[in-house]
Design a protein around this motif. Structure first.
Motif, mmCIF file in Angstrom:
data_model
loop_
_atom_site.group_PDB
_atom_site.id
_atom_site.type_symbol
_atom_site.label_atom_id
_atom_site.label_comp_id
_atom_site.label_asym_id
_atom_site.label_seq_id
_atom_site.Cartn_x
_atom_site.Cartn_y
_atom_site.Cartn_z
ATOM 1 N N GLY A 19 54.390 16.623 16.834
ATOM 2 C CA GLY A 19 54.489 17.254 18.140
ATOM 3 C C GLY A 19 53.216 17.976 18.495
ATOM 4 O O GLY A 19 52.400 18.325 17.624
ATOM 5 N N VAL A 20 53.021 18.235 19.799
ATOM 6 C CA VAL A 20 51.828 18.925 20.269
ATOM 7 C C VAL A 20 52.169 19.662 21.561
ATOM 8 O O VAL A 20 53.024 19.215 22.348
ATOM 9 N N TYR A 21 51.520 20.790 21.781
ATOM 10 C CA TYR A 21 51.701 21.525 23.029
ATOM 11 C C TYR A 21 50.844 20.910 24.124
ATOM 12 O O TYR A 21 49.666 20.624 23.929
ATOM 13 N N PHE B 224 56.221 21.658 24.802
ATOM 14 C CA PHE B 224 55.964 20.998 23.520
ATOM 15 C C PHE B 224 56.523 19.588 23.568
ATOM 16 O O PHE B 224 57.711 19.378 23.844
ATOM 17 N N LEU B 225 55.676 18.604 23.330
ATOM 18 C CA LEU B 225 56.073 17.197 23.292
ATOM 19 C C LEU B 225 56.167 16.745 21.836
ATOM 20 O O LEU B 225 55.307 17.094 21.021
ATOM 21 N N TYR B 226 57.175 15.941 21.525
ATOM 22 C CA TYR B 226 57.301 15.518 20.136
ATOM 23 C C TYR B 226 57.962 14.139 20.043
ATOM 24 O O TYR B 226 58.662 13.686 20.960
ATOM 25 N N GLY B 227 57.723 13.516 18.912
ATOM 26 C CA GLY B 227 58.368 12.261 18.571
ATOM 27 C C GLY B 227 58.850 12.326 17.133
ATOM 28 O O GLY B 227 58.269 13.024 16.300
ATOM 29 N N ARG B 228 59.909 11.565 16.827
ATOM 30 C CA ARG B 228 60.494 11.616 15.495
ATOM 31 C C ARG B 228 61.014 10.235 15.109
ATOM 32 O O ARG B 228 61.592 9.515 15.935
ATOM 33 N N VAL B 229 60.774 9.862 13.870
ATOM 34 C CA VAL B 229 61.301 8.624 13.307
ATOM 35 C C VAL B 229 62.141 8.984 12.097
ATOM 36 O O VAL B 229 61.675 9.698 11.200
ATOM 37 N N THR B 230 63.377 8.488 12.065
ATOM 38 C CA THR B 230 64.286 8.775 10.966
ATOM 39 C C THR B 230 64.836 7.480 10.399
ATOM 40 O O THR B 230 65.271 6.592 11.151
#
Length: 808
Positions: A188-190, A799-805
């Motif tokens: 993630g990043v602001y 805050f933008l984010y991405g997630r892989v599970t």
């Protein structure tokens, strides 16, 4: 009135949704809301809606859908009564940020892991943050990936669990799995626009990128046992939200006001193994290493604390921490003659090594080093306990549950000195001694103290009738340093119908003075607001029984005492549930860190008298001294409302609606005084207006959360809106007060499960890039800060984010 209307509208909307959906939904799965709880009850098989006190049950799924990978931040977005501000430029508190429950102190909430007492951090918060003067548990030392669920008991429970449980109890339950596992990678990043008081046109920031990799694996242990391993790596880059510095030409950013740079490596293991048909063994262990660097206030090129030959352009000191935190626990449980016995031991250890880089010791001139070892603090705790329960046939509706047990606790606290340049006076007259930003601990600051305590309790849970349940508990504790205390609790629940019940509690509680509060000592440069200007002053912090504190009226610290009242209602019909709980918490003799008692070798008779008290012969000439003291009485009143509705449709998928609110108000009824200071011509104030109002208005008086989780086939989404009421940032002069303002934060996340199983998620926290009110220039003369650190949702923006599970 606005708050009541909002709450009424939310409740009405939930009722309308329930009515409208009744004709088009599938039969609801009633068991979905019936989570069993173990916190706040000694009985077995009780759900959170059947409990005699309010308990929130938070799943690991909910924790991982918050964008942030910090446990404390995730909990604060899910539990309306929990507050987690993000202070900056507050030394060690930047790295170990405290959370508060129901607006009380961070150390007035007990934290358990698998039902066993968690050790506190070695840090004591001594600067101007929420929780000033407290020594609390570091929630972020436990990774969310390791948790099966979190139970938050919103009720005083000292009679059941002992010290600290004045506001409530947070019980972190670790995963128990023989197989399966999961791995998650988050980035993630602001992405934000920062508009400060001196820079209304703003600047675009893309900073604070955060990378987290976490995984867990369940393994078989013997025929029926389990071993669950989990680990997490997180690296967070710093953020900067300061204002323009008017002392520079042209004005520009000279500070780094925001999140520190941080790297965490954490491992946890949880195990259970049946020994035979009656007995089983259990245990868990955890370790975290956290390295951070956070900024102090900038020193410009022409600052008297600068040495131009080393830093011709000035410098920004960075305070580093290297924190080792570990815990190990083990025990056995089984049956002896119809008595269920659980005997266990847990050890916890936390050590903070401080350093200062990009700095200097101005009193050493050009010979000064630029990096320093500033010393260390450590805290450790042993707890051995035995808990026994037995069903009793008392001839009432159901068997009663008798519980009793005993506990032994040993605590230790130590401060270690830094290297000589970090604290020494180098000989140049008029220059500050020690490392700029964080002077090291001196040999005279070193302490190595310990204490022990014994406790015994008894608890009887008696279902008097099918509808009426009563629980009575009492606990006795004896401490080696201050003596004994006895506390009791009476709780009851009456089910008027199968769907509607009333519940209530009357209890007494206590919090023992922490070793950190009793023995912390340091000398540092603090910025004190004098005539509207932030002025550096050498301040000594002393134990309450030290000669300096005793001269000012300090005495041995005593335990805080509380009386808790609560009354609530529970409604549950099919997929809909609603709980409403009102509470009042009266606390006497709260322990606080006194104001900086300022003295001067010249000036008024009072200033000269104080200077003589805090500067005995041979001292270094302190400008002020402070110490921990009992004597603040408070009254906290509030209301928690939690509603939930599950909707299962044939065409649109599944919906889970949640609406929750907390209303909270604290009043300071009494502040401390000492005979020595009261005898002066103009007695100094030990607990000033600013700190009184921080108790009363430093956390939101209102917090509302409305969220919906949706899923259909491979798609899912979460939408949440959180309303934070206004928070006051007070000063001793009312003209310098300012506010965070009331704000609503919207978070969105979308998820898609690929055919092969991985789950992809994209999300935005703070969609509309909301900030608290700007810090006004009148209290921000250097431009070092941009926004109030009291803000309950931080001040970093969108805050933008991405997630892989991947699950297996």
């Amino acid at each position: 009135m606005k708050s009541r209307l909002l709450l009424f509208a939310a409740a009405s909307a939930a009722a309308l949704v329930s009515t409208a959906a009744s004709a088009q939904t599938k039969p609801a799965n009633d068991t979905a809301v019936e989570e069993l709880v173990v916190t706040g009850t000694r009985g077995e098989g009780r759900t959170r809606l059947e409990s005699l006190a309010p308990v929130d049950v938070i799943s690991p799924t909910a924790l991982t859908r918050q964008g942030t990978t910090e446990l404390a931040a995730s909990l604060a977005t899910l539990a309306p009564s929990l507050d987690f501000p993000r202070p900056a430029i507050t030394d060690g508190t930047d790295s170990i940020r405290p959370a508060t429950l129901r607006g009380l102190a961070p150390d007035q909430t007990l934290v358990l892991v698998n039902g066993m007492r968690r050790h506190a951090s070695a840090l004591v918060n001594v600067n101007g943050s929420i929780g000033r003067g407290s020594a609390a548990v570091d929630l972020n030392a436990i990774p969310t990936i390791s948790l099966e669920k979190v139970e938050v008991l919103r009720d005083g429970a000292s009679a059941q669990y002992g010290s600290d449980a004045i506001a409530g109890v947070i019980n972190l339950r670790l995963r128990e799995a023989r197989s399966g596992g999961s791995a998650t990678a988050t980035y993630g990043v602001y992405d934000t626009k920062v508009e400060t008081a001196r820079d209304p046109n703003g600047r675009t920031k893309h900073d604070g990128p955060t990378e987290t990799i976490a995984a867990w694996q369940g393994l078989p242990l013997g025929k029926d046992g389990f071993l669950t391993l989990s680990g997490e790596y997180r690296f967070r880059n710093p953020t900067s939200r300061g204002d323009l510095d008017p002392r520079l030409t042209p004005p520009q950013i000279s500070s780094r006001y925001g999140d520190p740079q941080e790297k965490d490596v954490t491992f946890y293991a949880n195990a259970g193994l049946p020994l035979n048909d009656v007995w089983s063994a259990y245990g868990f262990a955890g370790y975290q290493n956290r390295k951070t660097d956070s900024a102090a206030f900038p020193r410009l090129y022409n600052d008297s604390r600068n040495t131009p030959s080393i830093y011709p352009q000035g410098f920004l000191p960075l305070i580093t921490t290297d924190i080792d935190d570990y815990t190990v626990a083990g025990g056995v449980k089984g049956d002896v003659g119809g008595y269920n016995v659980n005997a266990g031991v847990v050890y916890g250890y936390d050590k903070i090594n401080y350093g200062v880089i990009h700095s200097l010791n101005a009193s050493m001139g050009a010979a000064s080093p630029t990096s320093f070892d500033a010393g260390s603090m450590k805290y450790d705790q042993w707890v051995a306990s035995i808990d026994v329960t037995k069903p009793l046939d008392l001839g009432i509706a159901k068997p009663a549950t008798l519980a009793f047990g005993a506990e032994y606790r040993h605590e230790g606290y130590a401060i270690g000195a830094g290297d000589v340049p970090s604290y020494t006076f180098g000989g140049i007259t008029g220059k500050a001694a020690g490392a700029q930003g964080f002077p090291g601990f001196k040999p005279s600051n070193e302490v190595d103290k310990n204490r022990h305590s014994y406790a015994a309790y008894v608890d009887l849970d008696a279902p008097v009738t099918e509808k009426f349940d009563v629980d009575v508990a009492a606990r006795y504790e004896n401490y080696s340093d201050f003596g004994s205390t006895t506390n009791g609790k009476l709780s009851a629940r009456y089910a008027l119908t199968d769907s509607f019940a009333l519940r209530g509690t009357v209890a007494s509680g206590f919090r023992a003075p922490a070793l950190q509060q009793q023995y912390f000592t340091a000398t540092s440069t603090n910025f004190i607001l004098i005539n509207g200007v932030n002025t550096p002053v050498e301040v000594g912090t002393f134990p309450s029984v030290s000669p300096v504190a005793a001269a000012l009226g300090g005495k041995p610290l005593e335990p805080e005492k509380s009386t808790n009242y609560s009354l609530g209602a529970v409604f549950h019909q099919g997929p809909f549930e609603l709980t409403v709980d009102a509470y009042q918490i009266n606390i006497k003799n709260r322990i606080v860190l006194s104001e900086n008692i300022q003295g001067s070798p010249t000036g008024s008779p009072t200033a000269q008298a104080i200077y003589a008290l805090i500067n005995p012969p041979g001292s270094a000439g302190l400008g002020a001294a402070r110490f921990f003291i009992n004597g603040v009485d408070t009254e906290t009143k509030g209301l928690d409302v939690v509603g939930r509705y599950r909707l299962l449709t044939d065409d649109l998928g599944e919906f889970d609606f949640t609406a929750a609110a907390n209303f909270n108000s604290t009043k300071v009824k009494k502040t401390p005084k000492t005979a020595q200071l009261s005898a002066l011509p103009v007695p100094p104030i030990l607990f000033d207006r600013g700190n009184v109002l921080t108790f009363e208005r430093g956390t939101p008086r209102q917090k509302h959360v409305v969220s919906v989780d949706w899923s259909r086939a491979a798609f899912a989404a979460t939408a949440k809106a959180t309303y934070y009421g206004d928070v006051l940032v007070p000063n001793n002069s009312p003209s310098l007060d300012y506010h965070t303002g009331s704000h609503t934060i919207v978070d969105l996340e979308g998820r898609y499960t690929l055919p092969m199983g991985p789950v992809l998620a994209l999300g935005v926290n703070n969609v509309f890039d909301e900030y608290p009110n700007k810090t006004p220039t009148i209290v921000n003369t250097t431009g070092a800060v941009g926004f109030p650190s009291f803000s309950p949702f931080g001040f970093n923006g969108r805050f933008l984010y991405g997630r892989v599970t991947i699950n297996w």
